[in-house]
Design a protein around this motif. Structure first.
Motif, PDB file in Angstrom:
ATOM      1  N   LEU A  74      29.088  56.452  19.711  1.00 21.84           N
ATOM      2  CA  LEU A  74      28.230  55.394  20.230  1.00 21.84           C
ATOM      3  C   LEU A  74      29.081  54.214  20.688  1.00 21.84           C
ATOM      4  O   LEU A  74      29.854  53.675  19.909  1.00 21.84           O
ATOM      5  CB  LEU A  74      27.268  54.908  19.143  1.00 21.84           C
ATOM      6  CG  LEU A  74      26.235  55.902  18.645  1.00 21.84           C
ATOM      7  CD1 LEU A  74      25.510  55.357  17.428  1.00 21.84           C
ATOM      8  CD2 LEU A  74      25.258  56.238  19.748  1.00 21.84           C
ATOM      9  N   PRO A  75      28.918  53.788  21.925  1.00 22.53           N
ATOM     10  CA  PRO A  75      29.652  52.603  22.394  1.00 22.53           C
ATOM     11  C   PRO A  75      29.191  51.358  21.632  1.00 22.53           C
ATOM     12  O   PRO A  75      27.998  51.205  21.333  1.00 22.53           O
ATOM     13  CB  PRO A  75      29.281  52.508  23.875  1.00 22.53           C
ATOM     14  CG  PRO A  75      28.687  53.821  24.235  1.00 22.53           C
ATOM     15  CD  PRO A  75      28.123  54.401  22.975  1.00 22.53           C
ATOM     16  N   LEU A  76      30.112  50.491  21.343  1.00 23.23           N
ATOM     17  CA  LEU A  76      29.808  49.290  20.571  1.00 23.23           C
ATOM     18  C   LEU A  76      28.740  48.417  21.233  1.00 23.23           C
ATOM     19  O   LEU A  76      27.841  47.917  20.535  1.00 23.23           O
ATOM     20  CB  LEU A  76      31.092  48.502  20.299  1.00 23.23           C
ATOM     21  CG  LEU A  76      31.012  47.380  19.296  1.00 23.23           C
ATOM     22  CD1 LEU A  76      30.407  47.836  17.976  1.00 23.23           C
ATOM     23  CD2 LEU A  76      32.398  46.794  19.069  1.00 23.23           C
ATOM     24  N   PRO A 120      15.273  51.746  16.511  1.00 18.77           N
ATOM     25  CA  PRO A 120      14.777  53.121  16.343  1.00 18.77           C
ATOM     26  C   PRO A 120      15.575  54.141  17.165  1.00 18.77           C
ATOM     27  O   PRO A 120      15.810  55.258  16.705  1.00 18.77           O
ATOM     28  CB  PRO A 120      13.320  53.043  16.822  1.00 18.77           C
ATOM     29  CG  PRO A 120      12.935  51.617  16.596  1.00 18.77           C
ATOM     30  CD  PRO A 120      14.182  50.828  16.883  1.00 18.77           C
ATOM     31  N   ASP A 121      16.026  53.758  18.350  1.00 19.43           N
ATOM     32  CA  ASP A 121      16.841  54.650  19.179  1.00 19.43           C
ATOM     33  C   ASP A 121      18.192  54.925  18.523  1.00 19.43           C
ATOM     34  O   ASP A 121      18.680  56.052  18.535  1.00 19.43           O
ATOM     35  CB  ASP A 121      17.062  54.075  20.578  1.00 19.43           C
ATOM     36  CG  ASP A 121      15.781  53.989  21.392  1.00 19.43           C
ATOM     37  OD1 ASP A 121      14.760  54.583  20.978  1.00 19.43           O
ATOM     38  OD2 ASP A 121      15.804  53.313  22.440  1.00 19.43           O
ATOM     39  N   LEU A 122      18.799  53.873  17.982  1.00 14.20           N
ATOM     40  CA  LEU A 122      20.094  54.053  17.306  1.00 14.20           C
ATOM     41  C   LEU A 122      19.959  54.961  16.096  1.00 14.20           C
ATOM     42  O   LEU A 122      20.770  55.865  15.887  1.00 14.20           O
ATOM     43  CB  LEU A 122      20.664  52.704  16.866  1.00 14.20           C
ATOM     44  CG  LEU A 122      21.181  51.800  17.964  1.00 14.20           C
ATOM     45  CD1 LEU A 122      21.590  50.458  17.376  1.00 14.20           C
ATOM     46  CD2 LEU A 122      22.344  52.447  18.694  1.00 14.20           C
ATOM     47  N   LEU A 123      18.947  54.719  15.298  1.00 13.57           N
ATOM     48  CA  LEU A 123      18.739  55.545  14.116  1.00 13.57           C
ATOM     49  C   LEU A 123      18.505  57.004  14.505  1.00 13.57           C
ATOM     50  O   LEU A 123      19.066  57.911  13.890  1.00 13.57           O
ATOM     51  CB  LEU A 123      17.575  55.018  13.285  1.00 13.57           C
ATOM     52  CG  LEU A 123      17.809  53.677  12.592  1.00 13.57           C
ATOM     53  CD1 LEU A 123      16.527  53.148  11.985  1.00 13.57           C
ATOM     54  CD2 LEU A 123      18.913  53.775  11.557  1.00 13.57           C
ATOM     55  N   ARG A 125      18.220  42.619   8.056  1.00 17.79           N
ATOM     56  CA  ARG A 125      18.354  44.050   7.747  1.00 17.79           C
ATOM     57  C   ARG A 125      18.807  44.820   8.990  1.00 17.79           C
ATOM     58  O   ARG A 125      19.689  45.658   8.929  1.00 17.79           O
ATOM     59  CB  ARG A 125      17.033  44.608   7.229  1.00 17.79           C
ATOM     60  CG  ARG A 125      17.123  46.071   6.861  1.00 17.79           C
ATOM     61  CD  ARG A 125      15.817  46.617   6.325  1.00 17.79           C
ATOM     62  NE  ARG A 125      15.460  45.911   5.110  1.00 17.79           N
ATOM     63  CZ  ARG A 125      14.228  45.575   4.765  1.00 17.79           C
ATOM     64  NH1 ARG A 125      13.219  45.884   5.530  1.00 17.79           N
ATOM     65  NH2 ARG A 125      14.002  44.947   3.633  1.00 17.79           N
ATOM     66  N   GLU A 126      18.197  44.509  10.130  1.00 17.73           N
ATOM     67  CA  GLU A 126      18.565  45.185  11.372  1.00 17.73           C
ATOM     68  C   GLU A 126      20.034  44.941  11.715  1.00 17.73           C
ATOM     69  O   GLU A 126      20.761  45.855  12.066  1.00 17.73           O
ATOM     70  CB  GLU A 126      17.677  44.711  12.513  1.00 17.73           C
ATOM     71  CG  GLU A 126      18.027  45.379  13.822  1.00 17.73           C
ATOM     72  CD  GLU A 126      17.074  45.041  14.948  1.00 17.73           C
ATOM     73  OE1 GLU A 126      17.577  44.848  16.070  1.00 17.73           O
ATOM     74  OE2 GLU A 126      15.856  44.975  14.708  1.00 17.73           O
ATOM     75  N   ARG A 127      20.470  43.698  11.573  1.00 18.34           N
ATOM     76  CA  ARG A 127      21.866  43.368  11.866  1.00 18.34           C
ATOM     77  C   ARG A 127      22.800  44.118  10.915  1.00 18.34           C
ATOM     78  O   ARG A 127      23.822  44.655  11.333  1.00 18.34           O
ATOM     79  CB  ARG A 127      22.105  41.874  11.760  1.00 18.34           C
ATOM     80  CG  ARG A 127      23.574  41.510  12.000  1.00 18.34           C
ATOM     81  CD  ARG A 127      23.698  40.054  12.262  1.00 18.34           C
ATOM     82  NE  ARG A 127      23.215  39.838  13.605  1.00 18.34           N
ATOM     83  CZ  ARG A 127      23.927  39.265  14.562  1.00 18.34           C
ATOM     84  NH1 ARG A 127      25.106  38.815  14.325  1.00 18.34           N
ATOM     85  NH2 ARG A 127      23.452  39.124  15.757  1.00 18.34           N
ATOM     86  N   LEU A 167      26.622  50.781  11.010  1.00 14.57           N
ATOM     87  CA  LEU A 167      26.761  51.868  11.975  1.00 14.57           C
ATOM     88  C   LEU A 167      28.037  51.705  12.804  1.00 14.57           C
ATOM     89  O   LEU A 167      28.758  52.673  13.037  1.00 14.57           O
ATOM     90  CB  LEU A 167      25.534  51.928  12.881  1.00 14.57           C
ATOM     91  CG  LEU A 167      25.531  53.025  13.939  1.00 14.57           C
ATOM     92  CD1 LEU A 167      25.714  54.403  13.320  1.00 14.57           C
ATOM     93  CD2 LEU A 167      24.241  52.953  14.747  1.00 14.57           C
ATOM     94  N   ALA A 168      28.342  50.493  13.213  1.00 16.46           N
ATOM     95  CA  ALA A 168      29.576  50.244  13.979  1.00 16.46           C
ATOM     96  C   ALA A 168      30.803  50.624  13.156  1.00 16.46           C
ATOM     97  O   ALA A 168      31.731  51.269  13.668  1.00 16.46           O
ATOM     98  CB  ALA A 168      29.650  48.784  14.420  1.00 16.46           C
ATOM     99  N   HIS A 169      30.816  50.260  11.890  1.00 18.14           N
ATOM    100  CA  HIS A 169      31.947  50.626  11.025  1.00 18.14           C
ATOM    101  C   HIS A 169      31.994  52.140  10.821  1.00 18.14           C
ATOM    102  O   HIS A 169      33.071  52.738  10.818  1.00 18.14           O
ATOM    103  CB  HIS A 169      31.883  49.894   9.692  1.00 18.14           C
ATOM    104  CG  HIS A 169      32.214  48.443   9.794  1.00 18.14           C
ATOM    105  ND1 HIS A 169      33.429  47.976  10.271  1.00 18.14           N
ATOM    106  CD2 HIS A 169      31.486  47.352   9.500  1.00 18.14           C
ATOM    107  CE1 HIS A 169      33.430  46.657  10.252  1.00 18.14           C
ATOM    108  NE2 HIS A 169      32.266  46.252   9.794  1.00 18.14           N
ATOM    109  N   ARG A 170      30.836  52.767  10.681  1.00 20.88           N
ATOM    110  CA  ARG A 170      30.789  54.232  10.548  1.00 20.88           C
ATOM    111  C   ARG A 170      31.375  54.909  11.781  1.00 20.88           C
ATOM    112  O   ARG A 170      32.038  55.934  11.686  1.00 20.88           O
ATOM    113  CB  ARG A 170      29.349  54.690  10.352  1.00 20.88           C
ATOM    114  CG  ARG A 170      29.209  56.204  10.295  1.00 20.88           C
ATOM    115  CD  ARG A 170      27.735  56.599  10.278  1.00 20.88           C
ATOM    116  NE  ARG A 170      27.597  58.031  10.241  1.00 20.88           N
ATOM    117  CZ  ARG A 170      27.397  58.797  11.318  1.00 20.88           C
ATOM    118  NH1 ARG A 170      27.325  58.264  12.512  1.00 20.88           N
ATOM    119  NH2 ARG A 170      27.278  60.096  11.188  1.00 20.88           N
TER     120      ARG A 170
END
Length: 110
Positions: free
Chosen positions: A23-25, A34-37, A81-83, A89-92
């Motif tokens: 996933l691009p940052l 919801p799309d990211l999840l 929470r969203e942030r 996710l970015a770290h993952r």
């Protein structure tokens, strides 16, 4: 269950940094949550056991289901929470702390 350890491969947006590049940052920072999840088979799980104001949250990857669980403490405001989910996710995905801070400039980032 295991705690996430991102796989690494070259990413065109970073010089010598090694990231998974799924996933691009900029997408992590701005796409609808919801799309990211959905893109990582992810789910937010609020755990009462994590009721600590100093706790950021965490990721658990379930091998048996392939689900990525973003464990969050209760009573955290929705925006916060969203942030946190986006930062985790970015770290993952393998982005460095500095890259994540730049992408989320203006807010608290771990």
């Amino acid at each position: 269950m295991r705690v996430s350890a991102a796989s690494h491969k070259s990413h065109p947006e970073t010089s010598d940094q090694q990231v998974s590049a799924f996933l691009p940052l900029p997408r992590i920072a701005s796409a609808p949550l919801p799309d990211l999840l959905a893109s990582v088979n992810g789910e937010i799980v609020v755990l009462d056991e994590l009721d600590d104001p100093n706790l950021f949250g965490g990721i658990v990857e379930r091998r048996d289901t392939g689900r990525v669980l973003f464990a969050m403490p209760p009573r955290r405001p929705t925006g916060e929470r969203e942030r946190c989910v986006r930062v985790l996710l970015a770290h993952r995905e393998g982005y460095s702390r500095d890259q994540v801070r730049s992408a989320f400039a203006g807010g608290c980032v771990a």
